[in-house]
Design an enzyme around this catalytic site. Structure first.
Site, PDB file in Angstrom:
ATOM      1  N   TYR A 141       0.754  -1.152   0.018  1.00 15.93           N
ATOM      2  CA  TYR A 141      -0.081  -0.017  -0.024  1.00 15.93           C
ATOM      3  C   TYR A 141       0.664   1.045   0.113  1.00 15.93           C
ATOM      4  CZ  TYR A 141      -4.695  -1.904   0.920  1.00 15.93           C
ATOM      5  OH  TYR A 141      -5.937  -2.626   0.865  1.00 15.93           O
ATOM      6  N   LYS A 188       3.664 -15.381   2.105  1.00 13.15           N
ATOM      7  CA  LYS A 188       3.881 -15.907   0.993  1.00 13.15           C
ATOM      8  C   LYS A 188       5.211 -16.069   0.931  1.00 13.15           C
ATOM      9  CE  LYS A 188       2.092 -17.636  -2.787  1.00 13.15           C
ATOM     10  NZ  LYS A 188       1.342 -18.855  -3.031  1.00 13.15           N
ATOM     11  N   ASP A 221      -2.466 -18.290   0.600  1.00 10.74           N
ATOM     12  CA  ASP A 221      -3.439 -19.074  -0.380  1.00 10.74           C
ATOM     13  C   ASP A 221      -4.288 -20.262   0.547  1.00 10.74           C
ATOM     14  OD1 ASP A 221      -0.880 -20.017  -0.146  1.00 10.74           O
ATOM     15  OD2 ASP A 221      -1.010 -20.751  -2.408  1.00 10.74           O
ATOM     16  N   ASP A 245      -6.095  -7.155   4.082  1.00 14.06           N
ATOM     17  CA  ASP A 245      -7.279  -6.534   3.633  1.00 14.06           C
ATOM     18  C   ASP A 245      -8.252  -7.581   3.011  1.00 14.06           C
ATOM     19  OD1 ASP A 245      -8.778  -4.378   2.334  1.00 14.06           O
ATOM     20  OD2 ASP A 245      -7.731  -4.911   0.562  1.00 14.06           O
ATOM     21  N   ASP A 249     -11.903  -9.367   4.579  1.00 17.67           N
ATOM     22  CA  ASP A 249     -13.008  -9.416   3.925  1.00 17.67           C
ATOM     23  C   ASP A 249     -13.636 -10.903   3.591  1.00 17.67           C
ATOM     24  OD1 ASP A 249     -13.343  -6.542   3.280  1.00 17.67           O
ATOM     25  OD2 ASP A 249     -13.762  -6.813   1.145  1.00 17.67           O
TER      26      ASP A 249
HETATM   27  C1  IPM Z   1     -10.160  -1.414   4.311  1.00 19.59           C
HETATM   28  C2  IPM Z   1     -10.621  -0.764   2.823  1.00 19.59           C
HETATM   29  C3  IPM Z   1      -9.436   0.206   2.307  1.00 19.59           C
HETATM   30  C4  IPM Z   1      -8.209  -0.521   2.462  1.00 19.59           C
HETATM   31  C5  IPM Z   1      -9.827   0.879   1.277  1.00 19.59           C
HETATM   32  C6  IPM Z   1     -10.986   1.670   1.122  1.00 19.59           C
HETATM   33  C7  IPM Z   1      -8.550   2.050   0.960  1.00 19.59           C
HETATM   34  O1  IPM Z   1     -10.742  -1.793   1.822  1.00 19.59           O
HETATM   35  O2  IPM Z   1     -10.090  -0.661   5.111  1.00 19.59           O
HETATM   36  O3  IPM Z   1     -10.082  -2.424   4.303  1.00 19.59           O
HETATM   37  O4  IPM Z   1      -7.809  -1.301   1.368  1.00 19.59           O
HETATM   38  O5  IPM Z   1      -7.351  -0.786   3.395  1.00 19.59           O
HETATM   39 MG    MG Z   2     -10.636  -3.576   2.584  1.00 15.52          MG
END
Ligand code: IPM
Ligand code: MG
Length: 357
Positions: A141, A188, A221, A245, A249
C-alpha cells in the site's frame, strides 16, 4: 473521565451509522458519569466536494488532538472517476499514515444469534472468534509505485522493514497471550522475499519474547481456504497490509454480515481510529436501513483501546447482544424476516444500556 471524540461521518451511510454510534456513546457517558465531547469533521468524498481534498488539514489537526476518532465510511460512485486528481480512499490512507496507525484489529466473531444469516453451515462457524492484526501503514500500500511514461508498464512494491514487522507481531502476540495463547502468522514465503523476511523476524520475536505462545505460520493462499474450511482453529492472526485486507473481507462472511464487524486502528500513542469494516453503501444511503451495529461495536473498541474504559466497552457489547437476543434485526441480517431501521436499532441499544446498568 473526559474524552474528546472526533467524528468523521464521511459518505454514503457513514453519517447515519456514526450518528447511531454517537448516541450510544452519549448514553454510556450519562450512565457512567463520563463527559464526552464530539467534534464532527469532513473527510472523504464530501471533503473533496467542499475542499478539494479528502483529508483537509483542519480535519487532520482535529484528529491529532482527539482521544479517539470515529469514522463512518468513505467513497461512492460519484468519486470513482479513474482520472480524478484524488479519491476518497486516499484520505483514509493518509489518515492512517499521518496518525501512525500501524495495527489494524479486526475481530471476526460469529454471533450465535446471527448464525442463520451466514452463507456457511452452522457446524462450521459456531463459536468462531478470530482477531486479525493487519499491518496498516506499510507493505504494498505504501511501497514505491510507478507507471512508465508510455503507460505500458506499472509496478507497486511490497516492502517491509524489520522494525515494522517486529512491532505488529509483538502486539498480536500480546493479544494472543490474553486470549487462547495461539498466534498464526500469514505470509507468502514460498515466493516473496519480503515474506521470507517477515517469517524470519516473526519467528525470532516469538522464540525470544513469547516462547509460551503456540505459534504457527500459514501461506496466504492456504489461509484463504482454511478460513472457510476450519475457521474455529484460529485465534489471533497477524499478517501484512494487502493479505490482511483480503483475508478480513473473506472472514467477514463468516458471521453472515459485514454489518456487525468493527475495526480499530492503533499506533504507539493517541489517538486510535475506529470504524466499521463495511463501506459507504451508497445504494442505501439516507434510507435509514443501514445496520449501525458495526459502528456501535467500533465505538466499544474505542472505549476499550483508546479510553481504557473496559467496563463501558463491555456494556455496549452486552447491549448489542441484548438487542440481537430480543430478535431485532436490520435488513442485512434479517434473512428475509421482519427488519427495523438504523434509528430503531440505535434506540434499542441505547435502551439496553440504561436497562443493564
Ligand atoms: C479497508 C478498505 C481500504 C483498504 C480501502 C478503502 C482503501 O478496503 O479498510 O479494508 O484497502 O485498506
Ligand atoms: Mg478492505
Amino acid at each position: 473521565m473526559q474524552a474528546k471524540f472526533v467524528v468523521l461521518p464521511g459518505d454514503g451511510i457513514g453519517p447515519e451509522v456514526t450518528r447511531a454510534a454517537r448516541r450510544v456513546l452519549e448514553a454510556v457517558a450519562s450512565q457512567f458519569g463520563y463527559s464526552f465531547a464530539f467534534d464532527e469533521r469532513p473527510m472523504g468524498g464530501c471533503a473533496i466536494d467542499d475542499y478539494g481534498d479528502p483529508l483537509p488539514q483542519a480535519t487532520l489537526e482535529a484528529c491529532r488532538a482527539a482521544d479517539a476518532v470515529l469514522l463512518g465510511a468513505v467513497g461512492g460512485p460519484k468519486w470513482d472517476d479513474p482520472n480524478a486528481k484524488t479519491r476518497p480512499e486516499a484520505g483514509l490512507l493518509d489518515l492512517r499514515k499521518e496518525l501512525g496507525l500501524f495495527a489494524n484489529l479486526r475481530p471476526i466473531v460469529a454471533y450465535d444469534q446471527l448464525i442463520e444469516a451466514s452463507p456457511l453451515r452452522r457446524d462450521l462457524i459456531e463459536g468462531v472468534d478470530i482477531l486479525f492484526f493487519r499491518e496498516l501503514t506499510g507493505g504494498i500500500y505504501f511501497g514505491d509505485s510507478w507507471l512508465s511514461d508510455d503507460g505500458s508498464h506499472a509496478g507497486s512494491v511490497m516492502e517491509y522493514s524489520v522494525g515494522e514487522i517486529e512491532r505488529i507481531v509483538r502486539l498480536a502476540a500480546v493479544a494472543a497471550g490474553n486470549r487462547s495463547n495461539r498466534l498464526t502468522s500469514v505470509d507468502k514465503a514460498n515466493v516473496l522475499e519480503v515474506s521470507r523476511l517477515w517469517r524470519r523476524v516473526a519467528a525470532r520475536i516469538m522464540a525470544d519474547e513469547f516462547p509460551d505462545v503456540d505459534y504457527e505460520v500459514v501461506l496466504v493462499d492456504a489461509m484463504a481456504m482454511h478460513l472457510i474450511s476450519r475457521p474455529r482453529d484460529f485465534d489471533v492472526v497477524v499478517t501484512g497490509n494487502l493479505f490482511g485486507d483480503i483475508l478480513t473481507d473473506e472472514g467477514s462472511m463468516l458471521p453472515g454480515s459485514l454489518g456487525v464487524l468493527p475495526s480499530a486502528s492503533l499506533g504507539d500513542g493517541r489517538p486510535g481510529l475506529y470504524e466499521p469494516v463495511h463501506g459507504s453503501a451508497p445504494d442505501i444511503a439516507g434510507e435509514d436501513i443501514a445496520n449501525p451495529l458495526a459502528t456501535i461495536l467500533a465505538a466499544a473498541m474505542a472505549l476499550r483501546h483508546s479510553l481504557d474504559l473496559e467496563e463501558a466497552a463491555q456494556a455496549v457489547e452486552a447491549a448489542v447482544g441484548a438487542a440481537l437476543d430480543a430478535g431485532l434485526r436490520t435488513k442485512d441480517i434479517a434473512a428475509g424476516g421482519p427488519a427495523i431501521g438504523t434509528t430503531a436499532m440505535a434506540d434499542a441499544v441505547v435502551a439496553a444500556i440504561s436497562r443493564e446498568l
